[in-house]
Design a protein around this motif. Structure first.
Motif, PDB file in Angstrom:
ATOM      1  N   ALA A  52      17.602  -6.293   8.350  1.00 20.07           N
ATOM      2  CA  ALA A  52      17.043  -5.605   7.186  1.00 20.07           C
ATOM      3  C   ALA A  52      15.920  -6.397   6.522  1.00 20.07           C
ATOM      4  CB  ALA A  52      18.154  -5.319   6.174  1.00 20.07           C
ATOM      5  N   ILE A  53      16.122  -7.674   6.290  1.00 20.74           N
ATOM      6  CA  ILE A  53      15.093  -8.472   5.616  1.00 20.74           C
ATOM      7  C   ILE A  53      13.801  -8.524   6.435  1.00 20.74           C
ATOM      8  CG2 ILE A  53      14.499 -10.790   4.835  1.00 20.74           C
ATOM      9  CD1 ILE A  53      17.359 -11.064   3.805  1.00 20.74           C
ATOM     10  N   PRO A  54      13.839  -8.786   7.753  1.00 17.04           N
ATOM     11  CA  PRO A  54      12.579  -8.756   8.515  1.00 17.04           C
ATOM     12  C   PRO A  54      11.906  -7.385   8.530  1.00 17.04           C
ATOM     13  CG  PRO A  54      14.236  -9.974   9.729  1.00 17.04           C
ATOM     14  CD  PRO A  54      14.936  -9.332   8.576  1.00 17.04           C
ATOM     15  N   VAL A  55      12.690  -6.308   8.606  1.00 24.66           N
ATOM     16  CA  VAL A  55      12.102  -4.958   8.603  1.00 24.66           C
ATOM     17  C   VAL A  55      11.433  -4.675   7.262  1.00 24.66           C
ATOM     18  CG1 VAL A  55      12.671  -2.488   8.643  1.00 24.66           C
ATOM     19  CG2 VAL A  55      13.604  -4.019  10.384  1.00 24.66           C
ATOM     20  N   VAL A  56      12.084  -5.041   6.171  1.00 23.63           N
ATOM     21  CA  VAL A  56      11.497  -4.846   4.840  1.00 23.63           C
ATOM     22  C   VAL A  56      10.243  -5.694   4.679  1.00 23.63           C
ATOM     23  CG1 VAL A  56      11.885  -5.207   2.367  1.00 23.63           C
ATOM     24  CG2 VAL A  56      13.646  -4.116   3.755  1.00 23.63           C
ATOM     25  N   ALA A  57      10.281  -6.946   5.139  1.00 19.11           N
ATOM     26  CA  ALA A  57       9.104  -7.809   5.052  1.00 19.11           C
ATOM     27  C   ALA A  57       7.948  -7.220   5.859  1.00 19.11           C
ATOM     28  CB  ALA A  57       9.439  -9.218   5.547  1.00 19.11           C
ATOM     29  N   PHE A  58       8.228  -6.705   7.050  1.00 22.84           N
ATOM     30  CA  PHE A  58       7.193  -6.074   7.864  1.00 22.84           C
ATOM     31  C   PHE A  58       6.624  -4.851   7.153  1.00 22.84           C
ATOM     32  CE2 PHE A  58       5.915  -2.827  10.920  1.00 22.84           C
ATOM     33  CZ  PHE A  58       4.950  -3.508  11.623  1.00 22.84           C
ATOM     34  N   ALA A  59       7.491  -4.031   6.570  1.00 23.47           N
ATOM     35  CA  ALA A  59       7.033  -2.822   5.880  1.00 23.47           C
ATOM     36  C   ALA A  59       6.157  -3.170   4.676  1.00 23.47           C
ATOM     37  CB  ALA A  59       8.233  -1.982   5.440  1.00 23.47           C
ATOM     38  N   VAL A  60       6.532  -4.193   3.932  1.00 20.23           N
ATOM     39  CA  VAL A  60       5.732  -4.600   2.772  1.00 20.23           C
ATOM     40  C   VAL A  60       4.365  -5.098   3.219  1.00 20.23           C
ATOM     41  CG1 VAL A  60       5.562  -6.320   0.925  1.00 20.23           C
ATOM     42  CG2 VAL A  60       7.696  -5.064   1.268  1.00 20.23           C
ATOM     43  N   ALA A  62       2.784  -4.464   6.080  1.00 19.11           N
ATOM     44  CA  ALA A  62       2.029  -3.341   6.638  1.00 19.11           C
ATOM     45  C   ALA A  62       1.514  -2.436   5.524  1.00 19.11           C
ATOM     46  CB  ALA A  62       2.895  -2.550   7.615  1.00 19.11           C
ATOM     47  N   GLY A  63       2.319  -2.194   4.509  1.00 13.98           N
ATOM     48  CA  GLY A  63       1.885  -1.376   3.375  1.00 13.98           C
ATOM     49  C   GLY A  63       0.721  -2.002   2.636  1.00 13.98           C
ATOM     50  N   LEU A  64       0.766  -3.308   2.432  1.00 12.88           N
ATOM     51  CA  LEU A  64      -0.340  -3.988   1.757  1.00 12.88           C
ATOM     52  C   LEU A  64      -1.618  -3.918   2.588  1.00 12.88           C
ATOM     53  CD1 LEU A  64       1.518  -7.128   0.368  1.00 12.88           C
ATOM     54  CD2 LEU A  64       0.618  -5.199  -0.943  1.00 12.88           C
ATOM     55  N   VAL A  65      -1.487  -4.017   3.899  1.00 14.17           N
ATOM     56  CA  VAL A  65      -2.663  -3.922   4.764  1.00 14.17           C
ATOM     57  C   VAL A  65      -3.257  -2.525   4.694  1.00 14.17           C
ATOM     58  CG1 VAL A  65      -3.433  -3.949   7.174  1.00 14.17           C
ATOM     59  CG2 VAL A  65      -1.970  -5.768   6.301  1.00 14.17           C
ATOM     60  N   VAL A  66      -2.403  -1.509   4.742  1.00 13.41           N
ATOM     61  CA  VAL A  66      -2.889  -0.124   4.684  1.00 13.41           C
ATOM     62  C   VAL A  66      -3.546   0.145   3.334  1.00 13.41           C
ATOM     63  CG1 VAL A  66      -2.145   2.290   4.623  1.00 13.41           C
ATOM     64  CG2 VAL A  66      -1.285   0.759   6.395  1.00 13.41           C
ATOM     65  N   LEU A  67      -2.945  -0.310   2.256  1.00  9.49           N
ATOM     66  CA  LEU A  67      -3.524  -0.100   0.933  1.00  9.49           C
ATOM     67  C   LEU A  67      -4.865  -0.805   0.789  1.00  9.49           C
ATOM     68  CD1 LEU A  67      -0.419  -0.344  -1.408  1.00  9.49           C
ATOM     69  CD2 LEU A  67      -1.757   1.679  -0.852  1.00  9.49           C
ATOM     70  N   SER A  68      -4.963  -2.005   1.313  1.00 15.52           N
ATOM     71  CA  SER A  68      -6.233  -2.718   1.193  1.00 15.52           C
ATOM     72  C   SER A  68      -7.304  -2.072   2.052  1.00 15.52           C
ATOM     73  CB  SER A  68      -6.058  -4.186   1.576  1.00 15.52           C
ATOM     74  OG  SER A  68      -5.813  -4.301   2.963  1.00 15.52           O
ATOM     75  N   ASP A  69      -6.927  -1.447   3.150  1.00 10.66           N
ATOM     76  CA  ASP A  69      -7.891  -0.779   4.009  1.00 10.66           C
ATOM     77  C   ASP A  69      -8.370   0.522   3.384  1.00 10.66           C
ATOM     78  OD1 ASP A  69      -9.420  -0.522   6.385  1.00 10.66           O
ATOM     79  OD2 ASP A  69      -7.955   0.934   7.127  1.00 10.66           O
ATOM     80  N   LYS A  70      -7.488   1.261   2.719  1.00 11.58           N
ATOM     81  CA  LYS A  70      -7.849   2.539   2.123  1.00 11.58           C
ATOM     82  C   LYS A  70      -8.604   2.367   0.806  1.00 11.58           C
ATOM     83  CE  LYS A  70      -4.439   5.444   4.263  1.00 11.58           C
ATOM     84  NZ  LYS A  70      -3.705   6.668   4.146  1.00 11.58           N
ATOM     85  N   SER A  71      -8.584   1.174   0.253  1.00  9.21           N
ATOM     86  CA  SER A  71      -9.263   0.964  -1.007  1.00  9.21           C
ATOM     87  C   SER A  71     -10.775   0.965  -0.840  1.00  9.21           C
ATOM     88  CB  SER A  71      -8.802  -0.353  -1.648  1.00  9.21           C
ATOM     89  OG  SER A  71      -9.212  -1.435  -0.852  1.00  9.21           O
ATOM     90  N   ARG A  72     -11.268   0.715   0.359  1.00  8.70           N
ATOM     91  CA  ARG A  72     -12.705   0.746   0.622  1.00  8.70           C
ATOM     92  C   ARG A  72     -13.185   2.184   0.717  1.00  8.70           C
ATOM     93  NH1 ARG A  72     -12.146  -3.267   5.502  1.00  8.70           N
ATOM     94  NH2 ARG A  72     -11.526  -5.126   4.386  1.00  8.70           N
ATOM     95  N   LYS A  73     -14.365   2.416   0.239  1.00  5.65           N
ATOM     96  CA  LYS A  73     -14.927   3.767   0.359  1.00  5.65           C
ATOM     97  C   LYS A  73     -15.368   3.988   1.792  1.00  5.65           C
ATOM     98  CE  LYS A  73     -16.504   4.197  -4.341  1.00  5.65           C
ATOM     99  NZ  LYS A  73     -17.624   4.425  -5.233  1.00  5.65           N
ATOM    100  N   LYS A  74     -15.032   5.151   2.309  1.00  2.00           N
ATOM    101  CA  LYS A  74     -15.410   5.481   3.675  1.00  2.00           C
ATOM    102  C   LYS A  74     -16.782   6.141   3.660  1.00  2.00           C
ATOM    103  CE  LYS A  74     -10.757   5.714   5.324  1.00  2.00           C
ATOM    104  NZ  LYS A  74      -9.826   6.242   6.240  1.00  2.00           N
ATOM    105  N   PRO A  75     -17.633   5.788   4.602  1.00  3.06           N
ATOM    106  CA  PRO A  75     -18.957   6.417   4.645  1.00  3.06           C
ATOM    107  C   PRO A  75     -18.855   7.894   4.990  1.00  3.06           C
ATOM    108  CG  PRO A  75     -18.605   5.052   6.585  1.00  3.06           C
ATOM    109  CD  PRO A  75     -17.444   4.838   5.665  1.00  3.06           C
ATOM    110  N   GLN A  76     -19.654   8.696   4.302  1.00  6.33           N
ATOM    111  CA  GLN A  76     -19.631  10.123   4.562  1.00  6.33           C
ATOM    112  C   GLN A  76     -20.649  10.467   5.632  1.00  6.33           C
ATOM    113  OE1 GLN A  76     -20.087  12.244   0.936  1.00  6.33           O
ATOM    114  NE2 GLN A  76     -18.265  11.364  -0.004  1.00  6.33           N
ATOM    115  N   ALA A  77     -20.230  11.355   6.545  1.00  9.20           N
ATOM    116  CA  ALA A  77     -21.089  11.698   7.665  1.00  9.20           C
ATOM    117  C   ALA A  77     -22.078  12.774   7.329  1.00  9.20           C
ATOM    118  CB  ALA A  77     -20.245  12.155   8.840  1.00  9.20           C
TER     119      ALA A  77
END
Length: 77
Positions: A52-60, A62-77
């Motif tokens: 449980a602890i390793p799975v929760v640590a991985f999820a946290v 991964a969530g921080l990575v996804v949030l930091s990636d989505k915080s950037r504005k994506k270029p519009q085509a």
């Protein structure tokens, strides 16, 4: 150029020998007799600690990575 290769090989061999020696000597330094290991873990404690602890640590993380990636504005085509 051959001198450099031999010098690096000597360094690598020395480092490997010293590391191996330290690993062989370290268990004897920590070995003690008469220690009481205490009570074992229950199944729930073991699953929590090793699953449980390793799975929760991985999820946290991964969530921080996804949030930091989505915080950037994506270029519009």
């Amino acid at each position: 150029m051959g001198h450099v290769v031999n010098k690096n090989a000597l360094r690598a061999g020395t480092l490997g020998a010293v590391t191996t020696l330290m690993m062989l000597l370290s268990p004897a330094a920590f070995a003690t007799t008469g220690d009481d290991p205490g009570p074992g873990l229950s199944v729930a404690q073991t699953l929590g600690l090793y699953v449980a602890i390793p799975v929760v640590a991985f999820a946290v993380i991964a969530g921080l990575v996804v949030l930091s990636d989505k915080s950037r504005k994506k270029p519009q085509a």
